[in-house]
Design a protein around this motif. Structure first.
Motif, PDB file in Angstrom:
ATOM      1  N   PHE A  60       0.959  -1.112   0.109  1.00  9.30           N
ATOM      2  CA  PHE A  60      -0.190  -0.254  -0.183  1.00  9.30           C
ATOM      3  C   PHE A  60       1.166   1.208   0.063  1.00  9.30           C
ATOM      4  N   ALA A  61       0.942   2.248  -0.211  1.00  7.23           N
ATOM      5  CA  ALA A  61       1.647   2.790  -0.927  1.00  7.23           C
ATOM      6  C   ALA A  61       0.342   4.074  -1.169  1.00  7.23           C
ATOM      7  N   PRO A  62      -0.269   5.257  -0.102  1.00  5.67           N
ATOM      8  CA  PRO A  62      -1.142   6.873  -0.841  1.00  5.67           C
ATOM      9  C   PRO A  62      -0.948   7.204  -1.718  1.00  5.67           C
ATOM     10  N   GLN A  63      -1.669   7.731  -2.396  1.00  4.53           N
ATOM     11  CA  GLN A  63      -1.723   9.068  -3.255  1.00  4.53           C
ATOM     12  C   GLN A  63      -2.500  10.294  -2.993  1.00  4.53           C
ATOM     13  N   HIS A  64      -2.639   9.936  -1.822  1.00  2.90           N
ATOM     14  CA  HIS A  64      -3.547  11.183  -1.722  1.00  2.90           C
ATOM     15  C   HIS A  64      -4.001  10.617   0.328  1.00  2.90           C
ATOM     16  N   ALA A  65      -3.396  12.117   1.250  1.00  8.69           N
ATOM     17  CA  ALA A  65      -3.836  11.456   2.466  1.00  8.69           C
ATOM     18  C   ALA A  65      -5.020  12.469   3.085  1.00  8.69           C
ATOM     19  N   LEU A  66      -6.534  12.085   4.007  1.00  8.09           N
ATOM     20  CA  LEU A  66      -7.530  12.878   4.028  1.00  8.09           C
ATOM     21  C   LEU A  66      -7.032  12.821   5.815  1.00  8.09           C
ATOM     22  N   VAL A  67      -6.939  14.356   6.185  1.00 11.45           N
ATOM     23  CA  VAL A  67      -5.870  13.961   7.605  1.00 11.45           C
ATOM     24  C   VAL A  67      -7.004  14.601   8.540  1.00 11.45           C
ATOM     25  N   SER A  68      -7.814  14.343   9.530  1.00  8.77           N
ATOM     26  CA  SER A  68      -8.229  15.810  10.334  1.00  8.77           C
ATOM     27  C   SER A  68      -7.335  16.305  10.465  1.00  8.77           C
ATOM     28  N   ALA A  69      -7.742  17.691  10.771  1.00  8.25           N
ATOM     29  CA  ALA A  69      -6.422  18.670  11.602  1.00  8.25           C
ATOM     30  C   ALA A  69      -6.066  18.294  12.436  1.00  8.25           C
ATOM     31  N   ALA A  70      -6.604  17.898  14.121  1.00  8.71           N
ATOM     32  CA  ALA A  70      -6.033  17.942  15.047  1.00  8.71           C
ATOM     33  C   ALA A  70      -5.043  17.260  15.262  1.00  8.71           C
ATOM     34  N   ALA A  71      -4.684  17.736  16.632  1.00 10.59           N
ATOM     35  CA  ALA A  71      -2.987  17.879  16.790  1.00 10.59           C
ATOM     36  C   ALA A  71      -3.154  16.332  16.204  1.00 10.59           C
ATOM     37  N   ARG A  72      -4.031  15.762  16.791  1.00  9.39           N
ATOM     38  CA  ARG A  72      -3.239  13.630  17.691  1.00  9.39           C
ATOM     39  C   ARG A  72      -3.739  13.211  15.565  1.00  9.39           C
ATOM     40  N   THR A  73      -4.216  13.481  15.004  1.00 15.72           N
ATOM     41  CA  THR A  73      -4.357  13.019  13.953  1.00 15.72           C
ATOM     42  C   THR A  73      -3.433  13.486  12.747  1.00 15.72           C
ATOM     43  N   ARG A  74      -2.962  14.550  12.764  1.00 16.74           N
ATOM     44  CA  ARG A  74      -1.901  14.889  12.515  1.00 16.74           C
ATOM     45  C   ARG A  74      -0.600  14.413  12.190  1.00 16.74           C
ATOM     46  N   ALA A  75      -0.053  14.413  14.257  1.00 20.55           N
ATOM     47  CA  ALA A  75       1.215  13.335  14.293  1.00 20.55           C
ATOM     48  C   ALA A  75       0.879  11.660  13.881  1.00 20.55           C
ATOM     49  N   THR A  76      -0.547  11.501  13.797  1.00 21.22           N
ATOM     50  CA  THR A  76      -0.486   9.407  13.721  1.00 21.22           C
ATOM     51  C   THR A  76      -0.112   9.483  12.120  1.00 21.22           C
ATOM     52  N   TRP A  77      -0.456  10.869  11.616  1.00 23.37           N
ATOM     53  CA  TRP A  77      -0.035  11.101   9.406  1.00 23.37           C
ATOM     54  C   TRP A  77       1.199  10.786   9.891  1.00 23.37           C
ATOM     55  N   GLU A  78       1.633  11.849  10.402  1.00 19.75           N
ATOM     56  CA  GLU A  78       3.405  11.964  10.377  1.00 19.75           C
ATOM     57  C   GLU A  78       4.176  10.372  11.011  1.00 19.75           C
ATOM     58  N   ALA A  79       3.786   9.949  11.808  1.00 16.87           N
ATOM     59  CA  ALA A  79       4.122   8.744  12.391  1.00 16.87           C
ATOM     60  C   ALA A  79       4.369   7.213  11.055  1.00 16.87           C
ATOM     61  N   LEU A  80       2.982   7.211  10.594  1.00 14.81           N
ATOM     62  CA  LEU A  80       2.111   6.526   9.667  1.00 14.81           C
ATOM     63  C   LEU A  80       3.031   6.328   9.027  1.00 14.81           C
ATOM     64  N   ALA A  81       3.458   7.314   8.292  1.00 18.91           N
ATOM     65  CA  ALA A  81       4.477   7.823   6.848  1.00 18.91           C
ATOM     66  C   ALA A  81       5.526   7.537   7.183  1.00 18.91           C
ATOM     67  N   ALA A  82       5.698   7.589   8.039  1.00 19.67           N
ATOM     68  CA  ALA A  82       7.123   7.409   8.182  1.00 19.67           C
ATOM     69  C   ALA A  82       7.385   5.904   8.599  1.00 19.67           C
TER      70      ALA A  82
END
Length: 161
Positions: free
Chosen positions: A38-60
């Motif tokens: 799985f390699a996303p072409q687009h990420a739709l993420v809630s703007a809340a701090a915990r979801t932004r941080a989840t995206w950063e860790a997920l992407a890493a």
């Protein structure tokens, strides 16, 4: 995906940060997704701090370099609103990751499934959608046509780093 484990308190709910465990869990979920190709072409993420941080860790964890679309509306979205937000994604996008909050993400995962997925995965999904839970669906259509029962569950995982 539901955001990873967050701190119990914060100045506001919107500003709650991830715990160390949450960062590790999200990174593990990213590695799991990448391991499945799985390699996303687009990420739709809630703007809340915990979801932004989840995206950063997920992407890493997945090894992805992708600028997410942080959407404040996803923070308070009901399942139907989340589907509407997904419907705005460009149809050139074939792989999409959505990170939000419960109960919306659990309901959304249950609503999207056509019931024809692997019975074991279906059972796991219905048993709960804890932090770092990730449901993977196959869907062949325009995002604007996404509707209840229109996608097939092909993966379910709870990140635990």
């Amino acid at each position: 995906m539901r955001h990873a484990k967050a701190e119990q308190g914060g100045r506001t709910d919107f500003e709650r940060e991830l715990t160390d465990r949450g960062r590790a869990d999200a990174a593990e979920a990213g590695a799991w997704l990448a391991g499945r190709g799985f390699a996303p072409q687009h990420a739709l993420v809630s703007a809340a701090a915990r979801t932004r941080a989840t995206w950063e860790a997920l992407a890493a964890g997945g090894g992805w370099e992708l600028e997410p679309d942080y959407d404040r509306g996803l923070y308070v979205a009901e399942p139907a609103t989340a589907v509407d937000l997904i419907g705005l994604v460009d149809d050139d996008v074939r792989t999409l990751v959505v990170i939000g909050h419960n109960p919306t993400m659990a309901y959304l995962a249950q609503l999207l499934g056509d019931g024809e997925g692997d019975p074991e995965l279906e059972s796991q999904l219905l048993a709960g959608f804890p932090t770092s839970a990730t449901a993977v669906f196959e869907y062949d259509g325009a995002w604007s046509d996404l509707a209840e029962g229109s996608a097939r569950l092909v993966g379910y995982h709870v990140g635990r780093g």
